[in-house]
Design an enzyme around this catalytic site. Structure first.
Site, PDB file in Angstrom:
ATOM      1  N   TYR A 281       0.859  -1.191   0.000  1.00 14.32           N
ATOM      2  CA  TYR A 281       0.000   0.000   0.000  1.00 14.32           C
ATOM      3  C   TYR A 281       0.884   1.225   0.000  1.00 14.32           C
ATOM      4  O   TYR A 281       1.823   1.303   0.794  1.00 14.32           O
ATOM      5  CB  TYR A 281      -0.944   0.018   1.214  1.00 14.32           C
ATOM      6  CG  TYR A 281      -2.377   0.016   0.756  1.00 14.32           C
ATOM      7  CD1 TYR A 281      -2.921   1.157   0.166  1.00 14.32           C
ATOM      8  CD2 TYR A 281      -3.160  -1.129   0.817  1.00 14.32           C
ATOM      9  CE1 TYR A 281      -4.215   1.154  -0.328  1.00 14.32           C
ATOM     10  CE2 TYR A 281      -4.450  -1.135   0.330  1.00 14.32           C
ATOM     11  CZ  TYR A 281      -4.978   0.017  -0.249  1.00 14.32           C
ATOM     12  OH  TYR A 281      -6.246  -0.001  -0.743  1.00 14.32           O
TER      13      TYR A 281
ATOM     14  N   GLU B 148      -0.295   4.899  -0.699  1.00 17.09           N
ATOM     15  CA  GLU B 148      -1.021   6.136  -1.018  1.00 17.09           C
ATOM     16  C   GLU B 148      -0.087   7.336  -0.943  1.00 17.09           C
ATOM     17  O   GLU B 148       0.742   7.435  -0.038  1.00 17.09           O
ATOM     18  CB  GLU B 148      -2.193   6.325  -0.040  1.00 17.09           C
ATOM     19  CG  GLU B 148      -3.345   5.408  -0.360  1.00 17.09           C
ATOM     20  CD  GLU B 148      -4.550   5.613   0.554  1.00 17.09           C
ATOM     21  OE1 GLU B 148      -4.467   6.425   1.485  1.00 17.09           O
ATOM     22  OE2 GLU B 148      -5.563   4.943   0.327  1.00 17.09           O
TER      23      GLU B 148
ATOM     24  N   ASP C 128      -5.742  12.190 -26.164  1.00 15.25           N
ATOM     25  CA  ASP C 128      -5.929  10.835 -25.635  1.00 15.25           C
ATOM     26  C   ASP C 128      -5.350   9.867 -26.665  1.00 15.25           C
ATOM     27  O   ASP C 128      -5.987   9.534 -27.660  1.00 15.25           O
ATOM     28  CB  ASP C 128      -7.420  10.586 -25.404  1.00 15.25           C
ATOM     29  CG  ASP C 128      -7.700   9.158 -24.926  1.00 15.25           C
ATOM     30  OD1 ASP C 128      -6.789   8.308 -24.965  1.00 15.25           O
ATOM     31  OD2 ASP C 128      -8.856   8.898 -24.517  1.00 15.25           O
TER      32      ASP C 128
ATOM     33  N   THR D 141      -3.458   4.832 -22.273  1.00 17.10           N
ATOM     34  CA  THR D 141      -3.472   3.530 -21.631  1.00 17.10           C
ATOM     35  C   THR D 141      -2.106   2.907 -21.894  1.00 17.10           C
ATOM     36  O   THR D 141      -1.375   3.326 -22.793  1.00 17.10           O
ATOM     37  CB  THR D 141      -4.565   2.618 -22.214  1.00 17.10           C
ATOM     38  OG1 THR D 141      -4.435   2.590 -23.630  1.00 17.10           O
ATOM     39  CG2 THR D 141      -5.953   3.115 -21.841  1.00 17.10           C
TER      40      THR D 141
ATOM     41  N   LYS E 166      -2.158  -1.101 -24.853  1.00 17.28           N
ATOM     42  CA  LYS E 166      -2.527  -1.253 -26.270  1.00 17.28           C
ATOM     43  C   LYS E 166      -1.246  -1.334 -27.098  1.00 17.28           C
ATOM     44  O   LYS E 166      -0.445  -2.232 -26.848  1.00 17.28           O
ATOM     45  CB  LYS E 166      -3.495  -0.138 -26.653  1.00 17.28           C
ATOM     46  CG  LYS E 166      -4.797  -0.248 -25.828  1.00 17.28           C
ATOM     47  CD  LYS E 166      -5.798   0.857 -26.062  1.00 17.28           C
ATOM     48  CE  LYS E 166      -6.973   0.698 -25.109  1.00 17.28           C
ATOM     49  NZ  LYS E 166      -7.934   1.799 -25.198  1.00 17.28           N
TER      50      LYS E 166
ATOM     51  N   ARG F 211      -2.231  -3.723 -18.037  1.00 25.25           N
ATOM     52  CA  ARG F 211      -3.413  -2.868 -18.112  1.00 25.25           C
ATOM     53  C   ARG F 211      -3.290  -1.731 -17.109  1.00 25.25           C
ATOM     54  O   ARG F 211      -3.222  -1.965 -15.900  1.00 25.25           O
ATOM     55  CB  ARG F 211      -4.675  -3.674 -17.798  1.00 25.25           C
ATOM     56  CG  ARG F 211      -4.881  -4.876 -18.683  1.00 25.25           C
ATOM     57  CD  ARG F 211      -6.270  -5.411 -18.528  1.00 25.25           C
ATOM     58  NE  ARG F 211      -7.203  -4.460 -19.100  1.00 25.25           N
ATOM     59  CZ  ARG F 211      -7.570  -4.464 -20.383  1.00 25.25           C
ATOM     60  NH1 ARG F 211      -7.098  -5.370 -21.201  1.00 25.25           N
ATOM     61  NH2 ARG F 211      -8.413  -3.570 -20.832  1.00 25.25           N
TER      62      ARG F 211
HETATM   63  C1  LIG Z   1      -8.982   2.262 -24.450  1.00 22.69           C
HETATM   64  C2  LIG Z   1      -9.294   3.718 -24.437  1.00 22.69           C
HETATM   65  C3  LIG Z   1      -9.673   4.378 -23.261  1.00 22.69           C
HETATM   66  C4  LIG Z   1     -10.040   3.683 -21.966  1.00 22.69           C
HETATM   67  O1  LIG Z   1      -9.219   2.764 -21.482  1.00 22.69           O
HETATM   68  P1  LIG Z   1      -9.703   1.658 -20.417  1.00 22.69           P
HETATM   69  O2  LIG Z   1      -8.408   1.199 -19.874  1.00 22.69           O
HETATM   70  O3  LIG Z   1     -10.449   0.630 -21.209  1.00 22.69           O
HETATM   71  O4  LIG Z   1     -10.566   2.320 -19.406  1.00 22.69           O
HETATM   72  C5  LIG Z   1      -9.836   5.758 -23.301  1.00 22.69           C
HETATM   73  N1  LIG Z   1      -9.664   6.438 -24.449  1.00 22.69           N
HETATM   74  C6  LIG Z   1      -9.325   5.830 -25.601  1.00 22.69           C
HETATM   75  C7  LIG Z   1      -9.147   6.635 -26.833  1.00 22.69           C
HETATM   76  C8  LIG Z   1      -9.144   4.457 -25.640  1.00 22.69           C
HETATM   77  O5  LIG Z   1      -8.821   3.859 -26.789  1.00 22.69           O
END
Ligand SMILES: *Cc1c(COP(=O)(O)O)cnc(C)c1O
Length: 424
Positions: A60, A62, A206, A232, A235, A241
């Site tokens: 933990y 925080e 994003d 993220t 990907k 994750r």
């Molecule tokens: C995958 C994705 C997210 C969200 O990711 P999670 O880990 O599934 O919550 C947000 N924005 C875009 C553009 C994404 O491709």
């Protein structure tokens, strides 16, 4: 279909919980024997998996390095600091927060940091490729904030920057979001940055889908133009994750406060360590080659699909992703995705821009090349996959034919080792 090969990393799981163990091994076999085309998925390296499954899960912590609410951080502080430094260096931004649990809570943290309740978020409409968290109606982001949505052009299906500018001038959003889950072309981050400046809005890039391409120079970089960059980690970046938020120095404090204590409690330091390993891997020349090959593979796959009579949204791709418009074929997205899965090709049905059908049974199929490229497949292999996809489209109702194709796909996949996997 469990295998005989003993997996040293799961030996205890097999002993303690044979039921879960069996299903994990089934999944492993499935990931080995299938052509995985879901563009948001990948295979992590074994090193990433090991760090993610390590004793750091017991902690933990925080707070932030050097400013924790818990004792016992002598190792954790060093790890998180290394990961932050790697993230800043790789993405070229002033500040990094590596604690967000995933992309959706990370976007929420950005809004909590920069917006007041009722302020306006302007993002790409979900059916046009945007993410739920860019202000879509079903998302909490549209309940706490006002949201306005830009769309792609009716004919070209490309983002029309003149229309984005006109909407921004009319709506005066507090934040403009660029980024998508189903857009097969590059984003003009410079244009988004300029538009945001013109209307006094923040600019959030994003880059969840394309961050691996960006760090490898295979896609334009938002760092010079964005106030905040969110990605993220699982990907194209090929980590565990999770997510991270990068920003200009002036927003660092607000972002950190929004993540903790604003929205989250204890960070998942095991995941953060796995992200660190992935960032180290992503900084190598091998990863640059990998990202270039993702794009080369996507282009080869798109060309062969077009040849086979498929209509592609925007006519092709210049990233890792292809969106197929199936309205000209006699099969819809859901049924086609099911048939593909039976033939060991995994994809997902998706809406297309201006889709005449309902979201639960839309006209499109979304595919991508990050996973197959991780396994070492090249352009010729993409052409083979496209031919199988054509055969499946012609035989969606013929289970025997689908099983025959599936057997060929399984055989084909055996030539390409899946990183980190022990089953054969
Ligand atoms: C995958 C994705 C997210 C969200 O990711 P999670 O880990 O599934 O919550 C947000 N924005 C875009 C553009 C994404 O491709």
């Amino acid at each position: 279909m469990t295998t005989d090969v003993r997996d040293p990393y799961l030996a205890e799981t097999e002993h303690v919980d044979p039921e879960i163990y069996g299903l994990i091994k089934e999944e492993e076999q499935y990931q080995i024997e299938s052509v995985r085309l879901i563009p948001s998925e990948n295979y992590t390296s074994r090193a990433v998996m090991e760090a993610t499954g390590s004793v750091l899960a017991n902690k933990y912590s925080e707070g932030y390095p050097g400013r924790r609410y818990y004792e016992g951080q002598r190792n954790v502080d060093q790890i998180e600091t290394i990961v932050i430094e790697r993230a800043k260096a790789l993405f070229g931004m002033d500040h990094a927060n590596v604690q967000p649990y995933s992309g959706s809570p990370a976007n929420l943290a950005v809004y909590v940091a920069l917006l007041e309740p009722g302020d306006t978020i302007m993002g790409l409409s979900l059916p046009h490729g945007g993410h739920l968290t860019h202000g879509w109606s079903a998302s909490a982001t549209s309940k706490f904030w006002k949201s306005v949505r830009y769309e792609v052009d009716e004919k070209t299906h490309l983002i029309d920057y003149d229309r984005v500018r006109a909407m921004a001038k009319a709506e005066r959003p507090t934040i403009i979001v660029a980024g998508a889950t189903a857009y097969p072309r590059q984003y003009d981050f410079a244009a988004f940055g300029e538009i945001a400046r013109e209307v006094g809005a923040y600019f959030l890039a994003d880059i969840s889908h394309v961050s691996g391409l960006i760090v490898a120079g295979a896609h334009p970089d938002p760092a010079p133009y964005a106030d905040v960059v969110m990605t993220t980690t699982h990907k194209t970046l090929r980590g565990p994750r999770g997510a991270m938020i990068l920003c200009k120095a002036e927003h660092a404090e607000a972002i950190d406060k929004a993540v903790f204590p604003g929205l989250q409690g204890g960070p998942h330091e095991n995941t953060i360590a796995g992200v660190g390993v992935a960032l180290k891997e992503a900084a190598t020349p091998a990863f640059r080659g990998y990202a270039q090959q993702i794009v080369a593979n996507a282009k080869a796959l798109a060309a062969e699909l077009r040849e086979g009579g498929f209509d592609l949204i925007t006519g092709g791709t210049d990233n890792h992703l292809i969106l197929i418009d199936l309205t000209g074929k006699k099969v819809f997205g859901k049924k086609y995705a099911r048939a593909l899965d039976r033939a060991n090709i995994v994809a997902n049905y998706n809406t297309i821009p201006f889709d005449p059908r309902k979201p639960f049974s839309p006209s499109g199929l979304r595919i991508g090349t990050p996973s197959v490229t991780t396994r070492g497949m090249k352009e010729d292999d993409m052409r083979q996959i496209a031919r199988w996809m054509e055969q499946v489209a012609d035989n969606v109702k013929d289970d025997a034919a689908l099983d025959r194709i599936g057997a060929e796909v399984r055989e084909f996949c055996r030539q390409f080792p899946a990183p980190g996997m022990h089953a054969v």
